[in-house]
Write a protein that holds these residues in place. Structure first.
Motif, short mmCIF file in Angstrom:
data_model
loop_
_atom_site.label_atom_id
_atom_site.label_comp_id
_atom_site.label_asym_id
_atom_site.label_seq_id
_atom_site.Cartn_x
_atom_site.Cartn_y
_atom_site.Cartn_z
N LEU A 16 0.81 -1.18 0.16
CA LEU A 16 -0.05 0.10 -0.03
C LEU A 16 1.03 1.41 0.02
N SER A 18 1.16 4.76 0.80
CA SER A 18 0.39 5.76 1.37
C SER A 18 1.26 6.54 2.31
N ASP A 20 0.34 7.62 5.05
CA ASP A 20 -0.35 7.34 6.40
C ASP A 20 0.45 5.92 6.90
N ASN A 22 -0.02 4.39 9.65
CA ASN A 22 -0.66 3.88 10.47
C ASN A 22 -1.91 3.01 9.74
N LEU A 23 -1.43 2.52 8.70
CA LEU A 23 -2.38 1.65 7.81
C LEU A 23 -2.03 0.11 7.68
N LEU A 25 -2.59 -3.75 5.75
CA LEU A 25 -3.27 -4.28 4.52
C LEU A 25 -3.46 -5.94 5.02
N HIS A 66 1.89 -2.42 6.04
CA HIS A 66 1.21 -1.99 4.98
C HIS A 66 1.66 -2.92 3.68
N VAL A 92 -7.87 -2.20 3.35
CA VAL A 92 -6.95 -1.45 4.13
C VAL A 92 -7.64 -0.86 5.53
N CYS A 93 -6.93 -0.92 6.93
CA CYS A 93 -7.61 -0.70 8.03
C CYS A 93 -6.74 0.23 8.85
N ARG A 94 -6.95 0.86 9.61
CA ARG A 94 -6.12 1.59 10.63
C ARG A 94 -5.47 0.33 11.66
N SER A 100 -11.64 -3.57 13.30
CA SER A 100 -11.74 -3.70 11.87
C SER A 100 -11.78 -4.88 11.22
N CYS A 102 -9.57 -6.18 9.20
CA CYS A 102 -8.35 -6.53 9.21
C CYS A 102 -8.02 -7.42 10.31
#
Length: 116
Positions: A16, A18, A20, A22-23, A25, A66, A92-94, A100, A102
């Motif tokens: 991923l 990004s 961010d 803090n994601l 996969l 990620h 994709v989650c926090r 979530s 994930c």
């Protein structure tokens, strides 16, 4: 296209991109089909709703949240159809949001839901 022999290991990696960090996969579903335009009629589930369906499927360590790494053995559907197409759905989650998708893992009998 990627050409392999039957029973040869296929190694896949999804990453991923990004800013961010803090994601997370998660590989939810990977389905194989003998045609590139139909993943509902004649299919083979490698993983579905987070549940592994193919005994040759395995995950590998990833140094990043990620990124996911996995493998399975190459196969063909029927002798007269040597091509196999793969379609995977990733979520994709926090990070550390344990409610979530994930972090739920395998969901038996899951119904498909609309996603934003």
């Amino acid at each position: 296209p990627y050409y392999v022999d039957i029973n040869q290991n296929l190694f896949l990696e999804a990453y991923l991109h990004s800013s961010d960090l803090n994601l997370v996969l998660f590989v939810d579903t990977c389905v194989a089909s003998p045609t590139p335009h139909n993943f509902t009629t004649v299919t083979y589930d490698i993983i579905r709703n987070g549940c592994v369906r193919d005994s040759t499927y395995a995950t590998y360590y990833s140094p990043y949240k990620h990124m996911v790494r996995f493998k399975f053995n190459a196969f063909q559907f029927i002798r007269h159809n040597p091509l196999v197409y793969l379609q995977c759905e990733l979520v994709v989650c926090r990070a550390y949001d344990y409610s979530s998708r994930c972090y739920q893992g395998c969901i038996i009998g899951a119904k498909r839901q609309a996603r934003s």
